[in-house]
Design a protein around this motif. Structure first.
Motif, PDB file in Angstrom:
ATOM      1  N   ALA A  59       0.837  -1.212   0.000  1.00  0.00           N
ATOM      2  CA  ALA A  59       0.000   0.000   0.000  1.00  0.00           C
ATOM      3  C   ALA A  59       0.866   1.254   0.000  1.00  0.00           C
ATOM      4  CB  ALA A  59      -0.933  -0.003   1.209  1.00  0.00           C
ATOM      5  N   LEU A  60       1.949   1.238   0.745  1.00  0.00           N
ATOM      6  CA  LEU A  60       2.875   2.382   0.752  1.00  0.00           C
ATOM      7  C   LEU A  60       3.452   2.609  -0.643  1.00  0.00           C
ATOM      8  CD1 LEU A  60       4.859   1.728   4.047  1.00  0.00           C
ATOM      9  CD2 LEU A  60       3.420   3.717   3.593  1.00  0.00           C
ATOM     10  N   LEU A  61       3.835   1.537  -1.295  1.00  0.00           N
ATOM     11  CA  LEU A  61       4.449   1.645  -2.617  1.00  0.00           C
ATOM     12  C   LEU A  61       3.468   2.155  -3.674  1.00  0.00           C
ATOM     13  CD1 LEU A  61       6.580  -1.621  -2.554  1.00  0.00           C
ATOM     14  CD2 LEU A  61       7.434   0.723  -2.482  1.00  0.00           C
ATOM     15  N   ARG A  62       2.180   1.926  -3.468  1.00  0.00           N
ATOM     16  CA  ARG A  62       1.167   2.387  -4.425  1.00  0.00           C
ATOM     17  C   ARG A  62       0.752   3.845  -4.207  1.00  0.00           C
ATOM     18  NH1 ARG A  62      -1.090  -2.556  -3.063  1.00  0.00           N
ATOM     19  NH2 ARG A  62      -2.693  -1.520  -1.844  1.00  0.00           N
ATOM     20  N   ARG A  63       1.075   4.406  -3.076  1.00  0.00           N
ATOM     21  CA  ARG A  63       0.651   5.786  -2.793  1.00  0.00           C
ATOM     22  C   ARG A  63       1.432   6.754  -3.666  1.00  0.00           C
ATOM     23  NH1 ARG A  63      -3.129   6.079   1.051  1.00  0.00           N
ATOM     24  NH2 ARG A  63      -2.949   8.323   1.012  1.00  0.00           N
ATOM     25  N   GLU A  64       0.829   7.888  -3.948  1.00  0.00           N
ATOM     26  CA  GLU A  64       1.420   8.848  -4.874  1.00  0.00           C
ATOM     27  C   GLU A  64       2.032  10.074  -4.200  1.00  0.00           C
ATOM     28  OE1 GLU A  64      -1.410   9.741  -7.914  1.00  0.00           O
ATOM     29  OE2 GLU A  64      -1.655   7.638  -8.464  1.00  0.00           O
ATOM     30  N   GLU A  65       1.958  10.164  -2.884  1.00  0.00           N
ATOM     31  CA  GLU A  65       2.576  11.311  -2.212  1.00  0.00           C
ATOM     32  C   GLU A  65       4.078  11.330  -2.489  1.00  0.00           C
ATOM     33  OE1 GLU A  65      -1.061  10.362   0.224  1.00  0.00           O
ATOM     34  OE2 GLU A  65       0.515   9.197  -0.690  1.00  0.00           O
ATOM     35  N   THR A  66       4.616  12.522  -2.666  1.00  0.00           N
ATOM     36  CA  THR A  66       6.042  12.625  -2.983  1.00  0.00           C
ATOM     37  C   THR A  66       6.788  13.595  -2.080  1.00  0.00           C
ATOM     38  OG1 THR A  66       5.581  14.343  -4.610  1.00  0.00           O
ATOM     39  CG2 THR A  66       5.693  12.069  -5.422  1.00  0.00           C
ATOM     40  N   ASP A 105      18.139   5.004  -0.456  1.00  0.00           N
ATOM     41  CA  ASP A 105      19.199   5.758  -1.136  1.00  0.00           C
ATOM     42  C   ASP A 105      18.638   6.935  -1.916  1.00  0.00           C
ATOM     43  OD1 ASP A 105      21.253   4.181  -0.166  1.00  0.00           O
ATOM     44  OD2 ASP A 105      21.396   2.935  -1.965  1.00  0.00           O
ATOM     45  N   ALA A 106      17.493   6.742  -2.548  1.00  0.00           N
ATOM     46  CA  ALA A 106      16.868   7.824  -3.311  1.00  0.00           C
ATOM     47  C   ALA A 106      16.321   8.916  -2.400  1.00  0.00           C
ATOM     48  CB  ALA A 106      15.745   7.261  -4.178  1.00  0.00           C
ATOM     49  N   ASP A 107      15.929   8.556  -1.185  1.00  0.00           N
ATOM     50  CA  ASP A 107      15.306   9.522  -0.270  1.00  0.00           C
ATOM     51  C   ASP A 107      16.289  10.212   0.664  1.00  0.00           C
ATOM     52  OD1 ASP A 107      12.885   8.990  -1.413  1.00  0.00           O
ATOM     53  OD2 ASP A 107      12.152   7.719   0.215  1.00  0.00           O
ATOM     54  N   TYR A 108      17.481   9.696   0.836  1.00  0.00           N
ATOM     55  CA  TYR A 108      18.431  10.286   1.781  1.00  0.00           C
ATOM     56  C   TYR A 108      18.754  11.748   1.455  1.00  0.00           C
ATOM     57  CZ  TYR A 108      19.508   5.743   3.947  1.00  0.00           C
ATOM     58  OH  TYR A 108      19.445   4.556   4.618  1.00  0.00           O
ATOM     59  N   GLY A 109      18.981  12.058   0.201  1.00  0.00           N
ATOM     60  CA  GLY A 109      19.324  13.429  -0.183  1.00  0.00           C
ATOM     61  C   GLY A 109      18.245  14.425   0.187  1.00  0.00           C
ATOM     62  N   PRO A 110      17.005  14.211  -0.256  1.00  0.00           N
ATOM     63  CA  PRO A 110      15.942  15.144   0.121  1.00  0.00           C
ATOM     64  C   PRO A 110      15.718  15.226   1.636  1.00  0.00           C
ATOM     65  CG  PRO A 110      15.239  13.787  -1.727  1.00  0.00           C
ATOM     66  CD  PRO A 110      16.552  13.244  -1.262  1.00  0.00           C
ATOM     67  N   ILE A 111      15.846  14.117   2.346  1.00  0.00           N
ATOM     68  CA  ILE A 111      15.668  14.132   3.800  1.00  0.00           C
ATOM     69  C   ILE A 111      16.762  14.961   4.454  1.00  0.00           C
ATOM     70  CG2 ILE A 111      15.808  12.674   5.868  1.00  0.00           C
ATOM     71  CD1 ILE A 111      14.252  10.530   4.247  1.00  0.00           C
ATOM     72  N   ALA A 112      18.002  14.803   4.007  1.00  0.00           N
ATOM     73  CA  ALA A 112      19.110  15.584   4.559  1.00  0.00           C
ATOM     74  C   ALA A 112      18.923  17.064   4.292  1.00  0.00           C
ATOM     75  CB  ALA A 112      20.434  15.106   3.975  1.00  0.00           C
ATOM     76  N   THR A 113      18.496  17.403   3.089  1.00  0.00           N
ATOM     77  CA  THR A 113      18.294  18.809   2.733  1.00  0.00           C
ATOM     78  C   THR A 113      17.193  19.436   3.575  1.00  0.00           C
ATOM     79  OG1 THR A 113      19.012  18.362   0.476  1.00  0.00           O
ATOM     80  CG2 THR A 113      17.726  20.371   0.835  1.00  0.00           C
ATOM     81  N   ALA A 114      16.114  18.709   3.771  1.00  0.00           N
ATOM     82  CA  ALA A 114      14.966  19.259   4.495  1.00  0.00           C
ATOM     83  C   ALA A 114      15.147  19.253   6.006  1.00  0.00           C
ATOM     84  CB  ALA A 114      13.703  18.485   4.130  1.00  0.00           C
ATOM     85  N   PHE A 115      15.781  18.227   6.548  1.00  0.00           N
ATOM     86  CA  PHE A 115      15.785  18.061   8.007  1.00  0.00           C
ATOM     87  C   PHE A 115      17.160  18.080   8.656  1.00  0.00           C
ATOM     88  CE2 PHE A 115      12.038  15.704   6.391  1.00  0.00           C
ATOM     89  CZ  PHE A 115      11.061  16.572   6.870  1.00  0.00           C
ATOM     90  N   GLY A 116      18.214  18.051   7.875  1.00  0.00           N
ATOM     91  CA  GLY A 116      19.553  18.166   8.436  1.00  0.00           C
ATOM     92  C   GLY A 116      20.235  16.845   8.716  1.00  0.00           C
ATOM     93  N   ALA A 117      21.474  16.972   9.178  1.00  0.00           N
ATOM     94  CA  ALA A 117      22.348  15.811   9.365  1.00  0.00           C
ATOM     95  C   ALA A 117      21.881  14.882  10.472  1.00  0.00           C
ATOM     96  CB  ALA A 117      23.771  16.282   9.650  1.00  0.00           C
ATOM     97  N   ASP A 118      21.316  15.416  11.547  1.00  0.00           N
ATOM     98  CA  ASP A 118      20.897  14.554  12.657  1.00  0.00           C
ATOM     99  C   ASP A 118      19.772  13.610  12.236  1.00  0.00           C
ATOM    100  OD1 ASP A 118      22.761  15.651  14.342  1.00  0.00           O
ATOM    101  OD2 ASP A 118      21.355  17.048  15.287  1.00  0.00           O
ATOM    102  N   VAL A 119      18.794  14.142  11.528  1.00  0.00           N
ATOM    103  CA  VAL A 119      17.683  13.302  11.065  1.00  0.00           C
ATOM    104  C   VAL A 119      18.192  12.292  10.038  1.00  0.00           C
ATOM    105  CG1 VAL A 119      15.466  13.283   9.866  1.00  0.00           C
ATOM    106  CG2 VAL A 119      15.932  15.028  11.589  1.00  0.00           C
ATOM    107  N   LEU A 120      19.075  12.733   9.151  1.00  0.00           N
ATOM    108  CA  LEU A 120      19.632  11.812   8.163  1.00  0.00           C
ATOM    109  C   LEU A 120      20.392  10.683   8.856  1.00  0.00           C
ATOM    110  CD1 LEU A 120      20.238  10.946   5.265  1.00  0.00           C
ATOM    111  CD2 LEU A 120      22.271  12.405   5.375  1.00  0.00           C
ATOM    112  N   GLU A 121      21.201  11.012   9.832  1.00  0.00           N
ATOM    113  CA  GLU A 121      21.969   9.993  10.547  1.00  0.00           C
ATOM    114  C   GLU A 121      21.027   8.987  11.223  1.00  0.00           C
ATOM    115  OE1 GLU A 121      25.058   9.695  14.311  1.00  0.00           O
ATOM    116  OE2 GLU A 121      24.886  11.598  13.221  1.00  0.00           O
TER     117      GLU A 121
END
Length: 193
Positions: A59-66, A105-121
């Protein structure tokens, strides 16, 4: 965060868990640090409470939120659910591990940009832990083998010959995506034991 409520309603079947998670999900609207903490908690607990973890992942994979907030919650939910999934074979577990790693791997970049190094770690650690758990699950699963017969046979006959258990014919039908159990292809995949 309507997607959280959608998935809670569809995948958390225990009434007590559902009530508790819905109360926690309401706290997301508070915003700020408390809302963020509630969001991550609900995402994790959704993955832990889902009646069928594999169906939740589908179900997560079928959702369209980006959006990046969704992507963060998606990964948290996926990590909690995938370690509870019941993989039939080693190959299924390895495929699930690869899919999770590729999405992370595809989501790490946007997560780091939006939330910073602590959230990424924290996210890298969570995904890494899930991948290690999936690897441990994979080690205990049977490999898939190719079985060839000279003619089309019913799945229950093949299951009896392979496993001594005709009820495992349903497993062969599902694994090979066959529309009828009465005429299996002459070349199929089966668990080695």
């Amino acid at each position: 965060m309507s997607w959280v409520f959608d998935l809670l309603g569809a995948h958390v079947t225990d009434a007590d868990d559902s009530v508790v998670l819905r109360r926690k999900a309401i706290a997301i609207s508070a915003g700020g640090a408390a809302g963020a903490e509630a969001y991550l908690t609900v995402c994790r607990e959704l993955g832990e409470a889902a009646a069928d973890p594999a169906a939740l992942i589908d179900a997560l994979l079928r959702r369209e939120e980006t959006g990046v907030v969704y992507r963060l919650g998606f990964l948290v939910t996926w990590c909690a659910a995938v370690v509870r999934a019941d993989f039939e074979s080693r190959r299924d577990a390895v495929a699930a591990r690869s899919l999770l790693a590729a999405r992370a791997d595809a989501d790490y970049g946007p997560i780091a940009t939006a939330f910073g190094a602590d959230v990424l770690e924290w996210m890298v650690s969570l995904v890494g832990t899930a991948i290690v758990q999936i690897s441990a699950l994979a080690a205990d699963k049977s490999p898939v083998v190719r079985v060839e017969t000279n003619l089309s046979l019913p799945a229950s006959v093949i299951a009896w010959e392979l496993y001594g258990d005709p009820t495992r014919g349903a497993e062969l039908v599902r694994r090979n995506r066959v529309s009828t159990a009465m005429l299996m292809p002459v070349s199929i995949e089966a668990l080695s034991s």
